[in-house]
Design a protein around this motif. Structure first.
Motif, PDB file in Angstrom:
ATOM      1  N   ARG A 173      26.308 -12.201 -28.796  1.00  0.00           N
ATOM      2  CA  ARG A 173      27.600 -12.898 -28.897  1.00  0.00           C
ATOM      3  C   ARG A 173      27.773 -13.658 -30.203  1.00  0.00           C
ATOM      4  O   ARG A 173      28.884 -14.009 -30.589  1.00  0.00           O
ATOM      5  N   VAL A 174      26.652 -13.968 -30.870  1.00  0.00           N
ATOM      6  CA  VAL A 174      26.735 -14.851 -32.044  1.00  0.00           C
ATOM      7  C   VAL A 174      27.430 -14.144 -33.216  1.00  0.00           C
ATOM      8  O   VAL A 174      27.019 -13.058 -33.618  1.00  0.00           O
ATOM      9  N   GLN A 175      28.472 -14.793 -33.734  1.00  0.00           N
ATOM     10  CA  GLN A 175      29.143 -14.242 -34.921  1.00  0.00           C
ATOM     11  C   GLN A 175      28.326 -14.628 -36.149  1.00  0.00           C
ATOM     12  O   GLN A 175      28.035 -15.806 -36.348  1.00  0.00           O
ATOM     13  N   ILE A 176      27.974 -13.638 -36.952  1.00  0.00           N
ATOM     14  CA  ILE A 176      27.218 -13.899 -38.179  1.00  0.00           C
ATOM     15  C   ILE A 176      28.070 -13.441 -39.363  1.00  0.00           C
ATOM     16  O   ILE A 176      28.314 -12.236 -39.538  1.00  0.00           O
ATOM     17  N   LEU A 177      28.543 -14.401 -40.141  1.00  0.00           N
ATOM     18  CA  LEU A 177      29.399 -14.096 -41.293  1.00  0.00           C
ATOM     19  C   LEU A 177      28.538 -13.919 -42.533  1.00  0.00           C
ATOM     20  O   LEU A 177      27.472 -14.524 -42.645  1.00  0.00           O
ATOM     21  N   TYR A 178      29.048 -13.143 -43.480  1.00  0.00           N
ATOM     22  CA  TYR A 178      28.398 -13.054 -44.788  1.00  0.00           C
ATOM     23  C   TYR A 178      29.214 -13.857 -45.793  1.00  0.00           C
ATOM     24  O   TYR A 178      30.454 -13.780 -45.797  1.00  0.00           O
ATOM     25  N   GLY A 179      28.539 -14.599 -46.655  1.00  0.00           N
ATOM     26  CA  GLY A 179      29.227 -15.312 -47.732  1.00  0.00           C
ATOM     27  C   GLY A 179      28.485 -15.170 -49.036  1.00  0.00           C
ATOM     28  O   GLY A 179      27.249 -15.099 -49.071  1.00  0.00           O
ATOM     29  N   GLY A 180      29.236 -15.145 -50.128  1.00  0.00           N
ATOM     30  CA  GLY A 180      28.636 -15.011 -51.462  1.00  0.00           C
ATOM     31  C   GLY A 180      29.390 -13.959 -52.244  1.00  0.00           C
ATOM     32  O   GLY A 180      29.124 -12.771 -52.099  1.00  0.00           O
ATOM     33  N   SER A 181      30.391 -14.429 -53.033  1.00  0.00           N
ATOM     34  CA  SER A 181      31.189 -13.532 -53.878  1.00  0.00           C
ATOM     35  C   SER A 181      31.872 -12.398 -53.109  1.00  0.00           C
ATOM     36  O   SER A 181      31.945 -11.270 -53.594  1.00  0.00           O
ATOM     37  N   VAL A 182      32.360 -12.709 -51.917  1.00  0.00           N
ATOM     38  CA  VAL A 182      33.182 -11.725 -51.193  1.00  0.00           C
ATOM     39  C   VAL A 182      34.539 -11.650 -51.895  1.00  0.00           C
ATOM     40  O   VAL A 182      35.144 -12.670 -52.223  1.00  0.00           O
ATOM     41  N   LYS A 183      34.977 -10.421 -52.165  1.00  0.00           N
ATOM     42  CA  LYS A 183      36.257 -10.179 -52.838  1.00  0.00           C
ATOM     43  C   LYS A 183      36.985  -9.087 -52.067  1.00  0.00           C
ATOM     44  O   LYS A 183      36.406  -8.405 -51.222  1.00  0.00           O
ATOM     45  N   GLY A 217      35.654 -18.689 -53.750  1.00  0.00           N
ATOM     46  CA  GLY A 217      36.628 -18.514 -54.835  1.00  0.00           C
ATOM     47  C   GLY A 217      37.820 -17.643 -54.465  1.00  0.00           C
ATOM     48  O   GLY A 217      38.974 -17.999 -54.768  1.00  0.00           O
ATOM     49  N   ALA A 218      37.573 -16.523 -53.814  1.00  0.00           N
ATOM     50  CA  ALA A 218      38.661 -15.586 -53.521  1.00  0.00           C
ATOM     51  C   ALA A 218      39.625 -16.113 -52.461  1.00  0.00           C
ATOM     52  O   ALA A 218      40.715 -15.566 -52.285  1.00  0.00           O
ATOM     53  N   SER A 219      39.254 -17.202 -51.779  1.00  0.00           N
ATOM     54  CA  SER A 219      40.175 -17.745 -50.770  1.00  0.00           C
ATOM     55  C   SER A 219      41.241 -18.627 -51.410  1.00  0.00           C
ATOM     56  O   SER A 219      42.164 -19.080 -50.735  1.00  0.00           O
ATOM     57  N   LEU A 220      41.121 -18.864 -52.714  1.00  0.00           N
ATOM     58  CA  LEU A 220      42.119 -19.691 -53.409  1.00  0.00           C
ATOM     59  C   LEU A 220      43.309 -18.865 -53.866  1.00  0.00           C
ATOM     60  O   LEU A 220      44.261 -19.396 -54.433  1.00  0.00           O
ATOM     61  N   ASN A 221      43.231 -17.572 -53.649  1.00  0.00           N
ATOM     62  CA  ASN A 221      44.344 -16.680 -53.973  1.00  0.00           C
ATOM     63  C   ASN A 221      44.839 -16.067 -52.661  1.00  0.00           C
ATOM     64  O   ASN A 221      44.107 -15.327 -52.002  1.00  0.00           O
ATOM     65  N   ALA A 222      46.057 -16.398 -52.277  1.00  0.00           N
ATOM     66  CA  ALA A 222      46.553 -16.006 -50.949  1.00  0.00           C
ATOM     67  C   ALA A 222      46.550 -14.488 -50.759  1.00  0.00           C
ATOM     68  O   ALA A 222      46.160 -13.994 -49.691  1.00  0.00           O
ATOM     69  N   GLU A 254      44.705 -12.213 -52.261  1.00  0.00           N
ATOM     70  CA  GLU A 254      43.337 -11.696 -52.174  1.00  0.00           C
ATOM     71  C   GLU A 254      42.703 -12.068 -50.826  1.00  0.00           C
ATOM     72  O   GLU A 254      42.057 -11.242 -50.177  1.00  0.00           O
ATOM     73  N   PHE A 255      42.927 -13.300 -50.406  1.00  0.00           N
ATOM     74  CA  PHE A 255      42.368 -13.736 -49.114  1.00  0.00           C
ATOM     75  C   PHE A 255      42.981 -12.899 -47.984  1.00  0.00           C
ATOM     76  O   PHE A 255      42.274 -12.430 -47.086  1.00  0.00           O
ATOM     77  N   GLY A 256      44.285 -12.679 -48.053  1.00  0.00           N
ATOM     78  CA  GLY A 256      44.948 -11.845 -47.045  1.00  0.00           C
ATOM     79  C   GLY A 256      44.345 -10.450 -47.009  1.00  0.00           C
ATOM     80  O   GLY A 256      44.088  -9.887 -45.933  1.00  0.00           O
ATOM     81  N   ALA A 257      44.069  -9.904 -48.194  1.00  0.00           N
ATOM     82  CA  ALA A 257      43.496  -8.552 -48.266  1.00  0.00           C
ATOM     83  C   ALA A 257      42.090  -8.537 -47.653  1.00  0.00           C
ATOM     84  O   ALA A 257      41.697  -7.574 -46.983  1.00  0.00           O
ATOM     85  N   ILE A 258      41.328  -9.597 -47.869  1.00  0.00           N
ATOM     86  CA  ILE A 258      39.972  -9.675 -47.294  1.00  0.00           C
ATOM     87  C   ILE A 258      40.057  -9.727 -45.770  1.00  0.00           C
ATOM     88  O   ILE A 258      39.292  -9.052 -45.061  1.00  0.00           O
TER      89      ILE A 258
END
Ligand code: PGA
Length: 252
Positions: free
Chosen positions: A204-214, A234-239, A241-245
Motif C-alpha cells: 500500500r505504501v506510495q513511494i515517490l521518486y524525486g531528483g530532477s524530474v522533468k 524546480g520543474a514544479s515552478l512552471n505550471a 511543465e508540472f501539469g505535463a509531469i
C-alpha cells in the motif's frame, strides 16, 4: 493498486505576484482524475494558494513542520496543527536540504513524522543517499537506516499513513536524474524491506521518486513498477511543465 501522487516542492521560491501567475497557470491545466496532485509552497503563501485552489483537484502541503503538535515557545516554527488548520493535507519531513543544511537528525525527522500524523497530516518522508555513499555502495544501508527509525516507532502500517519519497541527493537540483532502472532498484529494495515486516501494508505504501524530474523523463520513471509518482522541485515552478509531469503519471 496504488494511486499515483505527484507533489511539487516550491522550496524558497516565489513572491505574491509570481505565485499569483503560477496559480493562474495551474488553473489552466488539464488534471487527470487518476492522479493525486499536491503543491508545497513556502508557508507564507499557503493561504494564497488555498484561496486559489478551491475549484482545482490540487491539494496543499508544507515543506516542513515543527517537531511538536502542541503550541509552544518555538520561535520561527510552524506546527503541524497550524498547517492543518491552514488547509494543508501533507507535509514533507526529512528533505535532504533540511537534513544537511538544518542538521535534522533521524530522531528529529521521526518526531516530525509523529507530530504530523497526530494532527491528521500525511507526512512525506524523504530518504536518499549522497553521491559518496552511492559510490561506496552504501545506498541500501543509508536509505534503510533512514526508514528504520520510522519503522521502529510506527511499523509499516504507520509508514503507510504517510508517503515515502526516494530522493538521491546527487540528483536533486543537479539535472542528473537517476536512470529509471536505477531508481526502480532502490524503490524495490525499500518495498522488499517493508514487505519483510508486513507484506500487505508494504504493497500500500506510495513511494515517490524525486531528483530532477522533468516533463521529458517523468513517464519513463513513473512506468517503473515500484515508482508511484514524483516529488518535483524546480520543474514544479512552471505550471505547464508540472501539469505535463502529472499527466505523465496518469499515462504510466
Ligand atoms: P529537483 O528537486 O526536482 O529540483 O531536483 C527535488 C526535491 O528537492 O524535492
Amino acid at each position: 493498486m496504488r494511486r499515483p501522487l505527484v507533489a511539487g516542492n516550491w522550496k524558497m521560491h516565489g513572491t505574491r505576484q509570481s505565485v499569483e501567475s503560477l496559480l493562474q497557470g495551474l488553473s489552466q491545466q488539464d488534471w487527470p482524475s487518476d492522479v493525486d496532485v499536491m503543491i508545497a509552497p513556502p508557508a507564507l503563501f499557503i493561504q494564497q494558494c488555498r484561496d486559489a485552489l478551491t475549484d482545482l483537484p490540487v491539494r496543499l502541503g508544507a515543506q516542513s513542520c515543527a517537531y511538536q503538535a502542541e503550541p509552544g515557545a518555538l520561535t520561527g516554527e510552524i506546527s503541524p496543527a497550524q498547517l492543518r488548520d491552514a488547509g494543508c493535507e501533507f507535509v514533507l519531513v526529512g528533505h535532504s536540504e533540511r537534513r544537511s543544511l538544518f542538521a535534522e537528525t533521524d530522531e528529529i525527522v521521526c518526531r516530525k513524522f509523529a507530530a504530523a500524523l497526530a494532527c491528521g497530516l500525511r507526512p512525506v518522508l524523504c530518504v536518499g543517499e549522497t553521491r559518496e555513499q552511492r559510490d561506496a555502495q552504501l545506498t541500501a544501508e543509508v536509505v534503510g537506516g533512514q526508514l528504520q527509525v520510522i519503522l521502529d516507532t510506527f511499523g509499516v502500517g504507520g509508514l503507510a499513513q504517510g508517503v515515502v519519497a526516494y530522493e538521491p541527493v546527487w540528483a536533486i537540483g543537479t539535472g542528473l536524474t537517476a536512470e529509471p532502472e536505477q531508481a526502480q532498484d532502490v524503490h524495490a529494495m525499500i518495498r522488499a524491506r517493508l514487505a519483510m515486516l508486513d507484506d500487505e501494508q508494504a504493497q500500500r505504501v506510495q513511494i515517490l521518486y524525486g531528483g530532477s524530474v522533468k516533463a521529458d523523463n517523468a513517464e519513463a520513471l513513473f512506468s517503473m513498477p515500484d515508482i508511484d509518482g514524483g516529488l518535483v522541485g524546480g520543474a514544479s515552478l512552471n505550471a505547464d511543465e508540472f501539469g505535463a509531469i502529472v499527466r505523465a503519471a496518469g499515462r504510466a
